[in-house]
Each structure stands twice: as structure tokens, then as C-alpha cells.
Design an enzyme around this catalytic site. Structure first.
Site, PDB file in Angstrom:
ATOM      1  N   SER A  83      96.357   3.494 -40.108  1.00 32.36           N
ATOM      2  CA  SER A  83      96.039   4.907 -39.822  1.00 32.36           C
ATOM      3  C   SER A  83      95.235   5.108 -38.547  1.00 32.36           C
ATOM      4  O   SER A  83      94.655   6.170 -38.322  1.00 32.36           O
ATOM      5  CB  SER A  83      95.352   5.566 -41.013  1.00 32.36           C
ATOM      6  OG  SER A  83      94.131   4.959 -41.244  1.00 32.36           O
ATOM      7  N   THR A 186      90.877   6.407 -40.775  1.00 35.56           N
ATOM      8  CA  THR A 186      90.471   6.773 -39.421  1.00 35.56           C
ATOM      9  C   THR A 186      89.118   6.160 -39.086  1.00 35.56           C
ATOM     10  O   THR A 186      88.250   6.117 -39.944  1.00 35.56           O
ATOM     11  CB  THR A 186      90.270   8.308 -39.405  1.00 35.56           C
ATOM     12  OG1 THR A 186      91.534   8.905 -39.573  1.00 35.56           O
ATOM     13  CG2 THR A 186      89.641   8.815 -38.129  1.00 35.56           C
ATOM     14  N   THR A 204      92.602   8.246 -34.554  1.00 35.15           N
ATOM     15  CA  THR A 204      93.443   8.179 -35.762  1.00 35.15           C
ATOM     16  C   THR A 204      94.921   8.384 -35.444  1.00 35.15           C
ATOM     17  O   THR A 204      95.264   9.003 -34.419  1.00 35.15           O
ATOM     18  CB  THR A 204      93.010   9.280 -36.761  1.00 35.15           C
ATOM     19  OG1 THR A 204      93.676   9.089 -37.999  1.00 35.15           O
ATOM     20  CG2 THR A 204      93.308  10.672 -36.249  1.00 35.15           C
ATOM     21  N   ARG A 214     101.686  18.197 -36.415  1.00 35.26           N
ATOM     22  CA  ARG A 214     100.416  18.393 -37.127  1.00 35.26           C
ATOM     23  C   ARG A 214      99.274  17.658 -36.396  1.00 35.26           C
ATOM     24  O   ARG A 214      99.401  16.539 -35.968  1.00 35.26           O
ATOM     25  CB  ARG A 214     100.545  17.861 -38.552  1.00 35.26           C
ATOM     26  CG  ARG A 214      99.300  18.019 -39.411  1.00 35.26           C
ATOM     27  CD  ARG A 214      98.428  16.776 -39.397  1.00 35.26           C
ATOM     28  NE  ARG A 214      97.313  16.876 -40.328  1.00 35.26           N
ATOM     29  CZ  ARG A 214      96.318  15.987 -40.379  1.00 35.26           C
ATOM     30  NH1 ARG A 214      96.291  14.975 -39.564  1.00 35.26           N
ATOM     31  NH2 ARG A 214      95.347  16.131 -41.243  1.00 35.26           N
ATOM     32  N   VAL A 215      98.162  18.344 -36.271  1.00 37.02           N
ATOM     33  CA  VAL A 215      96.959  17.756 -35.671  1.00 37.02           C
ATOM     34  C   VAL A 215      95.838  17.862 -36.697  1.00 37.02           C
ATOM     35  O   VAL A 215      95.689  18.896 -37.347  1.00 37.02           O
ATOM     36  CB  VAL A 215      96.595  18.510 -34.362  1.00 37.02           C
ATOM     37  CG1 VAL A 215      95.221  18.116 -33.865  1.00 37.02           C
ATOM     38  CG2 VAL A 215      97.648  18.244 -33.292  1.00 37.02           C
ATOM     39  N   GLY A 216      95.065  16.812 -36.833  1.00 40.03           N
ATOM     40  CA  GLY A 216      93.970  16.819 -37.808  1.00 40.03           C
ATOM     41  C   GLY A 216      92.638  17.184 -37.189  1.00 40.03           C
ATOM     42  O   GLY A 216      92.568  17.817 -36.128  1.00 40.03           O
ATOM     43  N   ASP A 217      91.572  16.787 -37.848  1.00 39.40           N
ATOM     44  CA  ASP A 217      90.225  17.123 -37.400  1.00 39.40           C
ATOM     45  C   ASP A 217      89.713  16.198 -36.292  1.00 39.40           C
ATOM     46  O   ASP A 217      88.833  16.579 -35.522  1.00 39.40           O
ATOM     47  CB  ASP A 217      89.248  17.013 -38.584  1.00 39.40           C
ATOM     48  CG  ASP A 217      89.250  15.609 -39.170  1.00 39.40           C
ATOM     49  OD1 ASP A 217      90.342  15.072 -39.444  1.00 39.40           O
ATOM     50  OD2 ASP A 217      88.161  15.029 -39.329  1.00 39.40           O
ATOM     51  N   THR A 237      85.996  11.677 -41.870  1.00 43.85           N
ATOM     52  CA  THR A 237      87.226  10.966 -42.199  1.00 43.85           C
ATOM     53  C   THR A 237      87.845  11.628 -43.420  1.00 43.85           C
ATOM     54  O   THR A 237      87.154  12.315 -44.170  1.00 43.85           O
ATOM     55  CB  THR A 237      86.938   9.476 -42.452  1.00 43.85           C
ATOM     56  OG1 THR A 237      88.164   8.802 -42.754  1.00 43.85           O
ATOM     57  CG2 THR A 237      85.974   9.261 -43.596  1.00 43.85           C
ATOM     58  N   GLY A 238      89.138  11.422 -43.598  1.00 44.36           N
ATOM     59  CA  GLY A 238      89.790  12.033 -44.752  1.00 44.36           C
ATOM     60  C   GLY A 238      90.675  13.193 -44.351  1.00 44.36           C
ATOM     61  O   GLY A 238      91.068  13.313 -43.182  1.00 44.36           O
ATOM     62  N   GLY A 240      92.007  16.029 -42.806  1.00 43.93           N
ATOM     63  CA  GLY A 240      91.522  16.814 -41.675  1.00 43.93           C
ATOM     64  C   GLY A 240      91.503  18.306 -41.919  1.00 43.93           C
ATOM     65  O   GLY A 240      90.595  19.012 -41.466  1.00 43.93           O
TER      66      GLY A 240
HETATM   67  C1  SD4 Z   1      93.282  13.427 -40.141  1.00 40.41           C
HETATM   68  N1  SD4 Z   1      91.001  12.876 -40.574  1.00 40.41           N
HETATM   69  O1  SD4 Z   1      94.146  13.368 -39.282  1.00 40.41           O
HETATM   70  C2  SD4 Z   1      92.270  12.322 -40.192  1.00 40.41           C
HETATM   71  C3  SD4 Z   1      92.790  11.291 -41.110  1.00 40.41           C
HETATM   72  C4  SD4 Z   1      91.779  10.372 -41.673  1.00 40.41           C
HETATM   73  O2  SD4 Z   1      91.169   8.652 -42.954  1.00 40.41           O
HETATM   74  O3  SD4 Z   1      90.615  10.506 -41.486  1.00 40.41           O
HETATM   75  N2  SD4 Z   1      92.143   9.398 -42.411  1.00 40.41           N
HETATM   76  O4  SD4 Z   1      93.230  14.330 -40.981  1.00 40.41           O
END
Ligand code: SD4
Length: 325
Positions: A83, A186, A204, A214-217, A237-238, A240
């Protein structure tokens, strides 16, 4: 400020300590003024080797921005990590797209989102910070910028592990934009140097089998990463989407500005996330924070989140507490 500078100068002259700095290659020695505690923190257990590299760079150069960039570059090319980096799991079209951000405690920052074929998106994010008037470049524009900066593009093929996992996923092609306990890692890294200057990085390949685009945090300053030398730093993390909805990292730094400890601030951020997500039982997200005194804390929705800490006398992995047990 003047008083502090005077104090630092004085302590450098009179009571500097010669401390051994751990490194996986060779022992390095560097003088740190008494009372100032450099520290590197990273999300998850892959933070251990990343921290080793960051610490080595900090010890050799004293540059906290170089340290957080070089540290996460280790994870970006870790073939076991699915990831982070180009070996990560693809989106639902089978394409790997990367997000990364870097920030200094002075407020300078840069990020790239939805970028393809770039081996070290964190380096590209730093180039956005240093070589453009912008904060964020996305998609094809970010890729073109990499070419302009002389960064060679990688061939677009999935890693062996990612290809296998993708083929398996395609059998059902079940699109579920959640991150559970097994499906995340991440890297977010935050650090403080011997003079109290801070920096952070976050990189990440994002949510596995996400929608294309798609774009995360992680590349969003204030969501996945925020750093302010006056207060502290935080990273996430996690899932987003959940982090973005509460401006997680910025929220934590602002709570610390009001006097909350890093631990209390991370817990409050998770509490707000839970409040906004009725489906939270299926979601994993967590935060890691440090303040300028070097106090640190972390908290997650689900159990299983941990973080790596590297300081002058410690190199450890710490289990974070969580809201669900
Ligand atoms: C996301 N926060 O793209 C990232 C993914 C992530 O552990 O943190 N994975 O949403």
C-alpha cells in the site's frame, strides 16, 4: 524566542552530550544540546526501517526535511509493502496511482496526487514544494512535472504480489471502499530535530481497488499531514475519506495548540470520526502526533495500529490504543 536561542547556545557550549545514534549500517555520533530531543515517529511497523534511514540522514546532515523524505523512500520501494509505492495494490482498473505529501514546520508544503509511474512520489512532492509556486499537482500534470524535473518514469507493470492479489480480487470485483485491519499501511512520518524544527511526510498507493481517480487524505495538507513548528505535527493512516471529513491532521495540531496533549488530540480526532460514520465498525483509521516538547501519542478506531519511534536512546514499536477493543 530570544531567550530560548540563548539557552540553546549556552547548553550547546557547556553541556553538549555525545550520544550514539543507531544505524543499520554503521554507528554515527552527533552532538546534541542537552534538553533538546530529536525524534522520528512513523506509522506501522514498516516505520522501523524507515526511521532507521531517517535517523541516519538526520544524524549526518541535521536536516529534518531530508530525513523525512529519505525515510519514507525506504517504504516506497519495499516490495513487501502493498500500500505504498509502485508495488502497491492497483485501483479497480488495474492501475497503480500514488499520493504523497511533505511539509515543513514553517508552513512550506508540497504534494502529488493520482500520479503514475513515479518511483518516489515523496521526492516529487518535495519538488512541488521547492520548485513551483504551488502546493499540489495531480495526475498527468504531476507526471509531466516529474519528467521536467528529470525523474525517470517507471514501466507500468504490477508487482508480482499485486498482480496476484488483483487477479484474485477481480473474480468477485467486489467494490467496497473500506479499509479493514488487514488492508492498510500507508506510511506517515513526523520528526523533530535538535533545534526543535519539524517536518513530516506521508506516502501511499491509497485504497486498494479504489475507483480510478480516487484521491485519499495522504496528499491533502491538513488531512493526512500537518506540521507547525509552533505546536507540533500529526499524520494519519487508514480510510482517507473519514480522515478528510474531519481535517484530521490539522484538527490534531489545532487541539495541541489549545493545550491538548498529542494523545488527547488523537483520541478526540477519532471520536469525531466515529461520530460522523455510522459504518465505523468496518473502518480503520488512526492518527499519530508529536508536540514541540517531544511528547507523542497515537490512537485508532480499531485495534492493531502501531507506530515506530526513534530517538537518541530508543528504537521501538509502540502499540496504539483504539476506540474499539
Ligand atoms: C488513503 N489513507 O488513501 C490512505 C490509505 C492508508 O493505510 O492510509 N492506508 O486513504
Amino acid at each position: 524566542m530570544k531567550g530560548r536561542r540563548k539557552f540553546l547556545k549556552k547548553s550547546l557550549l557547556s553541556t553538549s552530550l555525545l550520544l550514539p545514534i543507531a544505524s543499520h549500517t554503521k554507528p554515527i555520533f552527533r552532538e546534541y544540546p542537552a534538553g533538546v530531543k530529536p525524534m522520528i515517529l512513523s506509522t506501522w511497523n514498516h516505520g522501523m526501517p524507515a526511521n532507521d534511514k531517517a535517523w541516519q540522514v538526520l544524524s549526518e546532515t541535521g536536516n529534518i526535511v531530508d530525513a523525512v523524505e529519505e525515510g519514507v523512500k525506504v517504504t516506497e520501494i519495499d516490495l513487501d509493502n502493498l500500500s505504498v509505492g509502485l508495488q502497491g495494490l492497483p485501483d479497480r482498473e488495474g492501475i497503480v496511482t500514488l499520493d504523497a505529501s511533505i511539509m515543513k514546520g514553517t508552513g512550506e508544503c508540497g504534494s502529488v496526487a493520482f500520479v503514475r509511474q513515479v518511483k518516489h512520489p515523496i521526492t516529487l512532492a518535495r519538488k512541488v514544494m521547492e520548485n513551483t509556486p504551488h502546493v499540489m499537482l495531480a495526475g498527468e500534470g504531476a507526471r509531466q512535472f516529474a519528467i521536467k524535473e528529470g525523474i525517470p518514469l517507471e514501466e507500468e507493470v504490477l508487482s508480482r504480489k499485486a498482480e496476484k492479489a488483483y487477479q484474485e480480487w477481480k473474480k468477485k470485483a467486489n467494490y467496497q471502499p473500506i479499509i479493514n485491519i488487514e488492508n492498510h499501511d500507508t506510511i506517515g512520518m513526523i520528526g523533530i530535530d535538535a533545534e526543535g524544527k519539524m517536518a513530516g511526510s506521508c506516502t501511499t498507493s491509497g485504497l486498494a481497488y479504489k475507483m480510478h481517480g480516487r484521491v485519499g487524505d495522504s496528499p491533502i495538507i491538513g488531512a493526512g499531514l500537518y506540521v507547525d513548528d509552533e505546536v507540533g505535527a500529526a499524520t494519519a493512516t487508514g480510510l482517507g475519506e473519514a480522515v478528510i471529513r474531519i481535517c484530521g491532521a490539522f484538527l490534531i495540531v489545532e487541539l495541541m495548540r489549545q493545550g491538548w496533549t498529542p494523545q488527547e488530540a488523537c483520541e478526540e480526532a477519532v471520536r469525531r470520526m466515529i461520530q460522523k460514520h455510522p459504518d465505523i465498525a468496518d473502518i480503520q483509521a488512526g492518527f499519530l502526533a508529536i508536540n514541540k516538547e517531544g511528547e507523542h501519542g497515537a490512537y485508532a478506531v480499531q485495534p492493531g495500529f502501531n507506530y515506530a519511534k526513534h530517538s537518541t536512546n530508543e528504537k521501538i514499536l509502540i502499540d496504539a490504543k483504539s476506540s474499539f477493543k
